[in-house]
Motif scaffolding. Structure first.
Motif, short mmCIF file in Angstrom:
data_model
loop_
_atom_site.label_atom_id
_atom_site.label_comp_id
_atom_site.label_asym_id
_atom_site.label_seq_id
_atom_site.Cartn_x
_atom_site.Cartn_y
_atom_site.Cartn_z
N LEU A 1 18.46 2.58 -6.55
CA LEU A 1 17.62 3.96 -6.92
C LEU A 1 16.35 4.23 -6.57
CD1 LEU A 1 18.50 6.54 -8.41
CD2 LEU A 1 17.83 5.25 -10.44
N HIS A 2 15.44 3.14 -6.97
CA HIS A 2 13.95 3.28 -6.67
C HIS A 2 13.82 3.22 -5.06
CE1 HIS A 2 13.20 1.77 -10.99
NE2 HIS A 2 13.51 3.18 -10.83
N PHE A 3 14.51 2.40 -4.33
CA PHE A 3 13.96 2.31 -2.94
C PHE A 3 14.65 3.65 -2.31
CE2 PHE A 3 15.16 1.40 1.36
CZ PHE A 3 13.85 1.06 1.66
N LYS A 4 15.43 4.27 -2.68
CA LYS A 4 15.90 5.50 -2.04
C LYS A 4 15.11 6.58 -2.19
CE LYS A 4 20.09 8.75 -1.72
NZ LYS A 4 21.27 8.71 -1.91
N ASP A 5 14.50 6.69 -3.47
CA ASP A 5 13.40 7.82 -4.01
C ASP A 5 12.12 7.28 -2.76
OD1 ASP A 5 12.40 9.68 -5.93
OD2 ASP A 5 10.85 8.17 -5.83
N VAL B 1 0.89 -1.21 0.00
CA VAL B 1 0.12 -0.13 0.05
C VAL B 1 0.80 1.31 0.04
CG1 VAL B 1 -1.82 1.35 1.26
CG2 VAL B 1 -1.94 -1.15 1.09
N LEU B 2 2.00 1.21 0.65
CA LEU B 2 2.99 2.22 0.71
C LEU B 2 3.44 2.77 -0.78
CD1 LEU B 2 4.58 4.40 2.46
CD2 LEU B 2 6.47 2.74 2.73
N VAL B 3 3.80 1.40 -1.48
CA VAL B 3 4.29 1.63 -2.63
C VAL B 3 3.14 2.10 -3.59
CG1 VAL B 3 5.14 0.23 -4.75
CG2 VAL B 3 5.96 -0.43 -2.47
N ILE B 4 2.09 1.89 -3.50
CA ILE B 4 1.09 2.35 -4.40
C ILE B 4 0.79 3.71 -4.26
CG2 ILE B 4 -1.46 2.20 -4.71
CD1 ILE B 4 -1.36 -0.80 -4.10
N ALA B 5 0.94 4.18 -3.23
CA ALA B 5 0.89 5.65 -2.53
C ALA B 5 2.03 6.43 -3.20
CB ALA B 5 0.81 5.79 -1.04
N TYR C 1 12.27 5.88 -0.14
CA TYR C 1 12.49 6.26 1.28
C TYR C 1 12.25 7.64 1.59
CZ TYR C 1 15.14 6.45 5.37
OH TYR C 1 15.54 6.72 6.83
N ARG C 2 12.73 8.44 0.84
CA ARG C 2 12.90 9.95 0.95
C ARG C 2 11.42 10.35 0.79
NH1 ARG C 2 18.27 12.98 -0.49
NH2 ARG C 2 19.69 11.54 0.33
N TRP C 3 10.59 9.95 -0.19
CA TRP C 3 9.20 10.40 -0.27
C TRP C 3 8.46 9.92 1.05
CZ3 TRP C 3 5.29 6.74 0.11
CH2 TRP C 3 3.86 7.32 -0.53
N THR C 4 8.79 8.92 1.71
CA THR C 4 8.04 8.20 2.65
C THR C 4 7.83 9.37 4.02
OG1 THR C 4 8.36 6.39 2.20
CG2 THR C 4 7.51 6.67 4.58
N TYR C 5 8.94 10.24 4.12
CA TYR C 5 8.95 11.41 5.22
C TYR C 5 7.92 12.33 4.99
CZ TYR C 5 10.82 14.74 8.35
OH TYR C 5 10.99 15.65 9.37
N GLU D 1 5.59 -7.43 -9.23
CA GLU D 1 6.30 -6.74 -10.15
C GLU D 1 6.77 -5.24 -9.22
OE1 GLU D 1 6.42 -4.58 -14.64
OE2 GLU D 1 4.86 -6.09 -13.89
N LEU D 2 5.87 -4.64 -8.73
CA LEU D 2 5.79 -3.35 -7.82
C LEU D 2 6.81 -3.50 -6.90
CD1 LEU D 2 2.27 -2.15 -7.75
CD2 LEU D 2 4.22 -1.16 -9.10
N LYS D 3 6.80 -4.69 -6.13
CA LYS D 3 7.90 -4.82 -4.94
C LYS D 3 9.12 -5.27 -5.60
CE LYS D 3 4.44 -7.02 -1.69
NZ LYS D 3 3.99 -8.18 -0.99
N ALA D 4 9.31 -5.97 -6.65
CA ALA D 4 10.48 -6.13 -7.35
C ALA D 4 11.43 -4.75 -7.87
CB ALA D 4 10.41 -6.99 -8.36
N GLU D 5 10.48 -3.90 -8.15
CA GLU D 5 10.89 -2.63 -8.90
C GLU D 5 11.55 -1.91 -7.88
OE1 GLU D 5 9.19 1.71 -10.51
OE2 GLU D 5 7.82 -0.20 -10.52
N VAL D 6 10.94 -1.84 -6.55
CA VAL D 6 11.88 -1.02 -5.55
C VAL D 6 12.78 -1.71 -4.62
CG1 VAL D 6 9.72 0.38 -4.95
CG2 VAL D 6 9.89 -1.80 -4.01
N CYS D 7 13.03 -2.75 -5.07
CA CYS D 7 14.19 -3.58 -4.73
C CYS D 7 15.45 -3.03 -4.99
CB CYS D 7 14.35 -5.05 -5.04
SG CYS D 7 13.26 -6.11 -4.02
#
Length: 314
Positions: free
Chosen positions: A204-208, A154-158, A210-214, A195-201
């Motif tokens: 580069l994508h995970f850092k984006d 759900v966090l990834v979708i947001a 992570y920073r957006w989550t704040y 596929e979405l979970k694999a993308e944020v692995c």
């Protein structure tokens, strides 16, 4: 490969008619009857030898029709004009969307329907707000997806929707997310979970993410700029839920013991990600000469004391 297609035809014997009526090559407007180079050279020589006076061309058998009357020699084969191609549509606006693949590349996805996305949004839109999906609608949306609101997906979708705040999807954000994920239905989104979970692995994508989550955790309506400690702890556990760093729980334990700590500044949130990558699981690579936030310096000291690394023995 660079020659005209008509050059591939067989030469026509003298005195016979050219088979132009049924040959498929003559549907091309630039198709030209074949003549040999030697024949062209002979005709050119004859023309050069003739005096430059106007005279009627002699009537020959090649210019006579079946009745013995002169006929006009056709140099170009007539062709029928093709009608313009019409695109068939069913009234829906469909367009291919793209997602970012590896750095510097784009992968084209399947077409999604704007009308289907709009209908999907209407299913969960708040009754009192024309362009927003609020808490009740999001809960129903998660229920139809078969997930809990506090799950990582759900966090990834947001994040894909680039939602500005929790418990709220605007119409624009929802459309942005659906096109980014190439979905226009609940089932389509469910099929993309892995596929979405694999993308944020990827780092580069995970850092984006992570920073957006704040920013996502802040209360935008109240103008909040610092993430409350309780919310920061929840989001740290959530964003690292797929691959938590070894020091994460020790870090959260340290924070919860600081009763005077009210919130986490953005620079501390951002630097903690770099901290997990650089200092190692046992903090052995920590360098106090680097410009870490003071809270991280205090954490290292706390961890060293906890592990009795600073205790001197007689």
């Amino acid at each position: 490969m660079g020659k005209c297609l008509s050059c591939c035809e067989k030469p026509v014997p003298p005195g016979s008619s050219h088979p132009t009526a049924s040959h498929p090559l003559h549907t091309f407007p630039l198709a030209r009857p074949y003549t040999s180079l030697s024949q062209d050279a002979k005709e050119t020589t004859k023309l050069q030898q003739q005096p430059l006076v106007s005279q009627s061309p002699p009537v020959t058998d090649s210019l006579l029709g079946s009745g013995g009357t002169p006929t006009e020699k056709k140099m170009f084969t007539p062709y029928s004009k093709l009608p313009p191609i019409k695109r068939q549509t069913n009234g829906e606006s469909k367009r291919p969307t793209s997602i970012t693949g590896s750095v510097g590349s784009t992968v084209t996805g399947r077409e999604v329907s704007d009308s289907k996305i709009a209908a999907l949004f209407e299913n969960y839109r708040d009754e009192d707000e024309e362009d927003a999906m609020l808490e009740d609608g999001i809960l129903r949306f998660c229920s139809d997806l078969g997930v809990q609101p506090d799950e990582f997906i759900v966090l990834v979708i947001a994040w894909k929707c680039q939602a500005a705040t929790m418990c709220r999807f605007t119409r624009e954000e929802f459309f942005t997310g659906c096109h980014a994920m190439r979905v226009d239905s609940v089932k389509g989104l469910q099929s993309r979970f892995q596929e979405l979970k694999a993308e944020v692995c990827s780092s580069l994508h995970f850092k984006d993410l992570y920073r957006w989550t704040y920013k996502f955790g802040l209360d935008a309506e109240s103008g909040q700029r610092t993430l409350p400690l309780e919310m920061a702890v929840i989001l740290w556990r959530l964003v690292f839920s797929q691959s938590p760093p070894v020091i994460l729980e020790h870090w959260l334990e340290f924070l919860e013991k600081h009763l005077n700590l009210r919130g986490i500044p953005k620079d501390t949130w951002d630097m903690f990600f770099n901290f997990t990558e650089q200092v190692g699981d046992d903090l052995s690579s920590y360098d106090d000469n680097e410009a870490w936030p003071s809270l991280l310096d205090d954490f290292v000291e706390y961890e060293n004391d906890r592990q009795n690394q600073n205790v001197k023995t007689d």
